[in-house]
Scaffold this active site. Structure first.
Site, PDB file in Angstrom:
ATOM      1  N   ASP A 196      17.769  28.142  35.523  1.00 20.77           N
ATOM      2  CA  ASP A 196      19.103  28.113  34.511  1.00 20.77           C
ATOM      3  C   ASP A 196      17.897  28.675  33.189  1.00 20.77           C
ATOM      4  O   ASP A 196      17.403  27.743  32.966  1.00 20.77           O
ATOM      5  CB  ASP A 196      20.015  26.732  34.993  1.00 20.77           C
ATOM      6  CG  ASP A 196      21.139  27.019  33.525  1.00 20.77           C
ATOM      7  OD1 ASP A 196      21.711  28.437  33.721  1.00 20.77           O
ATOM      8  OD2 ASP A 196      20.743  26.438  32.850  1.00 20.77           O
ATOM      9  N   GLU A 204      16.646  32.826  35.744  1.00 21.98           N
ATOM     10  CA  GLU A 204      18.041  33.822  35.021  1.00 21.98           C
ATOM     11  C   GLU A 204      17.671  33.916  33.676  1.00 21.98           C
ATOM     12  O   GLU A 204      17.491  32.969  32.615  1.00 21.98           O
ATOM     13  CB  GLU A 204      19.556  32.338  34.120  1.00 21.98           C
ATOM     14  CG  GLU A 204      20.512  33.169  33.537  1.00 21.98           C
ATOM     15  CD  GLU A 204      21.116  32.037  33.520  1.00 21.98           C
ATOM     16  OE1 GLU A 204      22.677  32.706  33.058  1.00 21.98           O
ATOM     17  OE2 GLU A 204      21.374  31.046  32.679  1.00 21.98           O
TER      18      GLU A 204
END
Length: 588
Positions: free
Chosen positions: A246, A288
């Site tokens: 993330d 990401e």
């Protein structure tokens, strides 16, 4: 007693054979160098040896998928019960949204314990059984790795705020005075007031790229890096095959860097990848990172030594611009600009995920065109840059347009990632806040609460209104309908898997002779496929050449094509698409 052989005879024979063998090698080497001179060794074929190159990844939230115990919230036992459904769909890997203990202020992304399972979702044993049953079906499990920040309720932060002498104080980033740029770099404008906030206990300001309740960890501190390694090692030991990392750019920020342009330490990505592979050789890290093409190799590594996969946000934004406007040139340009990556690396392509459709890389004019088409109301937009709707609602529930979009997704150069429920055409609930609008419970049947739970109410409302009402759109109904979107998607996935060139090969953007039709050709190991997509709602005629092609075998309609005067003429219906295999219907 073991008898020792008499070596008086055998040793001269061995020496003679050895001399003869060496003479033979010398002769062959000389022949090779003189007759077939080589200046380098043969290259190693990397592409065919990575499982993630041609996988289909299915993104879901445990809490929203299936409730097994009637408490209104999904759990790991419920997910395990639905693994046969995912196997039949053709899924290779499941990407799990955060499932660790959390106060739930950011739907699990505010982690309070990195080493446990949220008790509302089950036990560690339930998780272990889920992973085991997935592996039995040949399905890998990828988990969200949210290590750029913690919850303020995490024990580390609670200890850090007590004293500057605490072991954990320097695990976070602090300032005695409020920095002048305390509002610069917010991830959620309109829902976030600053990136520095006062902590009432410590009397200091702490740094948080995201919400106020998510203080950033300090990766300049070696202890934090070691703890991140422990987290990775722990979950790999639980059977995890990979991590969706993330907010990658925020993890590798040098703390206390200036505003919107902090210095980034990309070596961290190589180090974390090497550590993960030291524990599990075929682990994958899917990053990401919404970056421009010039920065891609910083993340992949020039030789592929960085993270193995990244979401192609850049292409995704121009894809939505093309779907909204029908203008293909920016999309084609984005495909070309992101074409060159290391052999060991791979793009992950998607249409929708758990967040908003991020359009931040488009020009203001382009972004407004997409807003006007797919999210005209302010309530449909988010953070001044995106749209918080599902694909089906954005495309007006138009089956032909939805098929075009998903046929395109599965034919893009890389690995396809699909969002749970999109295989059914599930909708969104704009009554829910921010990104929760696209995180409604899975619609299994037409029974109460969509068959998601036997409780009186679900933890989050199921969609029970409009065209996407669970009574109209659910797994049970579509499983029995051979013409349903679910049946079509299952067939599409099967066709994609029969075309490994898409994940492994080199690609060329074809000149189709029509400004509305995108043509892609993939080639790998002497095999090739050609795929066409018409972005117009009106029929289009194409006229194009395919070097070395004698015939195009139609993989959908059995309408094979032969060239006329060296070119292929293919008619496409409005929002039509065609998949062809070049020269060989069934490749050797």
């Amino acid at each position: 007693m073991t008898k020792i052989p008499n070596l008086s005879f055998t040793m001269p024979v061995i020496m003679l054979c050895t001399r003869s063998f060496m003479l033979l090698i010398t002769f062959l080497t000389g022949f090779s160098m003189s007759g077939l001179a080589q200046d380098k060794l043969a290259s190693v074929d990397l592409k065919n040896h990575f499982w993630y190159k041609n996988a289909v990844i299915y993104n879901l939230e445990v809490s929203a998928f299936k409730d097994s115990d009637g408490d209104g919230r999904g759990d790991f036992t419920g997910l395990t019960q639905k693994l046969d459904y995912l196997s039949a769909l053709g899924v290779d890997a499941i990407w799990l949204a955060p499932f660790q203990p959390s106060p739930g202020q950011d739907d699990g992304y505010d982690v309070a314990d990195f080493y446990a399972v949220d008790k509302r979702l089950g036990t560690g044993g339930d998780f272990a059984e889920f992973v085991n049953q997935a592996q039995i079906r040949g399905i890998r499990v990828i988990m969200d790795l949210v290590i750029n920040h913690t919850s303020t309720q995490h024990q580390w932060f609670q200890e850090a705020r007590k004293s500057k002498t605490s072991k954990y104080h320097d695990w976070y980033i602090w300032s005695d005075k409020l920095p002048k740029d305390y509002k610069v770099g917010m991830v959620f404008p309109g829902y976030q007031e600053a990136v520095w906030s006062m902590d009432s206990v410590s009397g200091q300001y702490y740094y948080h790229r995201f919400y106020q309740f998510q203080p950033d960890l300090n990766y300049a501190n070696p202890e934090v890096v070691r703890e991140a390694q422990k987290i990775i090692g722990f979950w790999l030991n639980q059977g995890i095959s990979g991590f969706r990392l993330d907010a990658v750019p925020f993890i590798i920020e040098i703390p206390k860097g200036p505003g919107n342009n902090p210095k980034l330490d990309y070596k961290f990505l190589t180090d974390i990848r090497q550590f993960a592979q030291s524990r599990k050789a075929d682990v994958v890290i899917l990053g990401e990172a919404n970056v421009v093409p010039e920065e891609n190799l910083n993340y992949f590594g020039k030789g592929g030594e960085g993270i193995q996969m990244m979401f192609n946000f850049y292409v995704n934004q121009f894809l939505f611009y093309a779907l909204a406007s029908g203008k293909l040139e920016p999309f084609k340009k984005a495909l070309v600009e992101t074409q060159i990556i290391p052999d060991a690396s791979q793009w992950a392509h998607f249409l929708r995920n758990h967040d908003e459709v991020d359009l931040g890389r488009l020009t203001e004019k382009q972004r407004n065109e997409v807003f006007e088409k797919f999210g005209p109301d302010k309530n449909m937009q988010l953070y001044d840059r995106g749209i918080r709707r599902r694909l089906s609602t954005m495309l007006g529930n138009d089956r032909k347009h939805i098929e075009l979009a998903y046929s395109l997704l599965f034919s893009l150069p890389g690995t396809a990632v699909i969002r749970y429920g999109d295989e059914l055409g599930m909708g969104d609930d704009l009554r829910l806040q921010e990104r929760i609008s696209v995180r409604t419970p899975m619609q299994w049947t037409s029974d109460k609460n969509a068959g998601f739970t036997t409780a009186d109410t679900a933890f989050r409302p199921v969609i029970d209104f409009g065209e996407h009402d669970y009574k109209k759109i659910n797994v049970a109904a579509q499983t029995r309908d051979s013409s349903s979107l679910l049946s079509w998607t299952t067939t599409l996935i099967r066709m994609r898997k029969a075309c490994p060139e898409i994940g492994l090969g080199d690609y060329t953007v074809l000149d189709t002779g029509s400004p509305d039709v995108l043509g892609l050709r993939y080639e790998h190991n002497g095999k090739s496929v050609v795929i066409l997509h018409n972005f117009s709602d009106q029929p289009q005629q194409t006229n194009f050449s395919v070097k070395g092609a004698d015939i195009l075998y139609d993989l959908i309609n059995n309408d094979d094509k032969k060239p006329v005067a060296g070119k292929y003429n293919v008619s496409l219906k409005g929002y039509g698409y065609q998949w062809f295999r070049v020269n060989q219907l069934i490749p050797n």
